[in-house]
Design an enzyme around this catalytic site. Structure first.
Site, short mmCIF file in Angstrom:
data_model
loop_
_atom_site.label_atom_id
_atom_site.label_comp_id
_atom_site.label_asym_id
_atom_site.label_seq_id
_atom_site.Cartn_x
_atom_site.Cartn_y
_atom_site.Cartn_z
N TYR A 140 0.84 -1.19 0.00
CA TYR A 140 0.00 0.00 0.00
C TYR A 140 0.88 1.24 0.00
CZ TYR A 140 -3.73 -3.25 1.42
OH TYR A 140 -4.62 -4.29 1.50
N PRO A 191 -15.54 -5.43 1.70
CA PRO A 191 -16.86 -5.81 2.23
C PRO A 191 -17.97 -4.88 1.76
CG PRO A 191 -15.57 -4.72 3.93
CD PRO A 191 -14.64 -4.96 2.77
N LEU A 192 -17.61 -3.66 1.35
CA LEU A 192 -18.60 -2.72 0.82
C LEU A 192 -18.46 -2.57 -0.70
CD1 LEU A 192 -18.38 0.02 3.60
CD2 LEU A 192 -20.05 -1.85 3.40
#
Length: 260
Positions: A64, A209-210
């Site tokens: 990241y 998850p979204l």
């Protein structure tokens, strides 16, 4: 301050943590590359996640940025409270913005772990995932490198990410798998590995998850997160955000509408 951890509690890598974790990939620049536009805001999100909202499971990766978020976590939270779990991932090279390449050569994995230890200012990574399985390197060599570093005391527990049922079974023959990260959300509802983890009593950590917001039209995060948490007590979702108000709405949703 929350009375109970957001979403309840779960044991991951030997620690009892909040079932609701925080994914940190969004705390970077465009293309998951470089620093965020507002570094102080990113630090504020991390601090509030832990100290205000009671989230005790933070998920990151050396990819990241690359490296950006590990630095942010150290700057925001070091010295770390004993009760938080910082999970990181290795084995994904970043040639350029928006580009990702599995890299599982043992020398590279070992270098990644050592560098993450320095960036996070840790003596041991409590939970280290193999971010992606490199098809060009035997899985036994990839996991064997992490297992050797676990035996040296540099890794506490080993996880795997984006795996098929076959990968899951092969990995369990090589190491004790402490957690699995795969995609699961109301749009991608079926993953047999989720059920395999349930049967093996291994925490399952859904990323996306979204679905990058697509699963929460109008900002309604309650339904998709409630659905995930109802899939089983071994589920520990890690929604990501770079916005403090959005983080607040996520925590309120899993706490049944508000904080106490």
């Amino acid at each position: 301050m929350t009375v109970t951890p957001p979403g309840g509690a779960i044991e991951i890598a030997g620690k009892t943590v909040s079932r609701l974790g925080l994914g940190t990939m969004r705390l970077t620049g465009p293309g998951t590359w470089g620093d965020p536009a507002d570094r102080e805001q990113a630090l504020t999100v991390l601090r509030n996640a832990v100290h205000t909202f009671g989230i005790t499971h933070l998920d990151t990766a050396d990819a990241y940025g690359p490296h950006t978020v590990e630095h942010l976590i150290k700057d925001a939270l070091y010295p770390y409270p004993d009760h938080i779990l910082i999970a990181t991932k290795v084995g994904f090279a970043r040639p350029a913005p928006n580009m990702w390449a599995p890299h599982g050569h043992p020398v590279y994995l070992r270098a990644c772990v050592e560098a993450s230890l320095r960036r996070l200012r840790m003596e041991r990574l409590d939970l280290c995932y193999l971010h992606r399985i490199d098809p060009e390197v035997p899985l036994a060599d990839q996991l064997g490198t992490l297992a050797a570093m676990r035996d040296e005391g540099k890794i506490g527990h080993i996880g795997i990410s984006k795996v098929t049922p076959e990968d899951f079974e092969l990995a369990r023959k090589e190491v004790a798998v402490a957690a699995v990260q795969n995609v699961l959300n109301i749009h991608d509802r079926y993953d047999p590995v989720m059920e395999m983890c349930r049967d093996a009593e291994i925490p399952y950590v859904p990323y996306r998850p979204l679905d990058a917001g697509a699963a929460a039209p109008g900002g309604n995060v309650l339904a998709p997160l409630s659905w995930l948490l109802a899939c089983g007590p071994h589920i520990a979702p890690i929604p990501g955000t770079s916005n403090l108000q959005h983080l607040d709405s996520i925590v309120q949703a899993v706490n049944g509408g508000g904080r106490t």
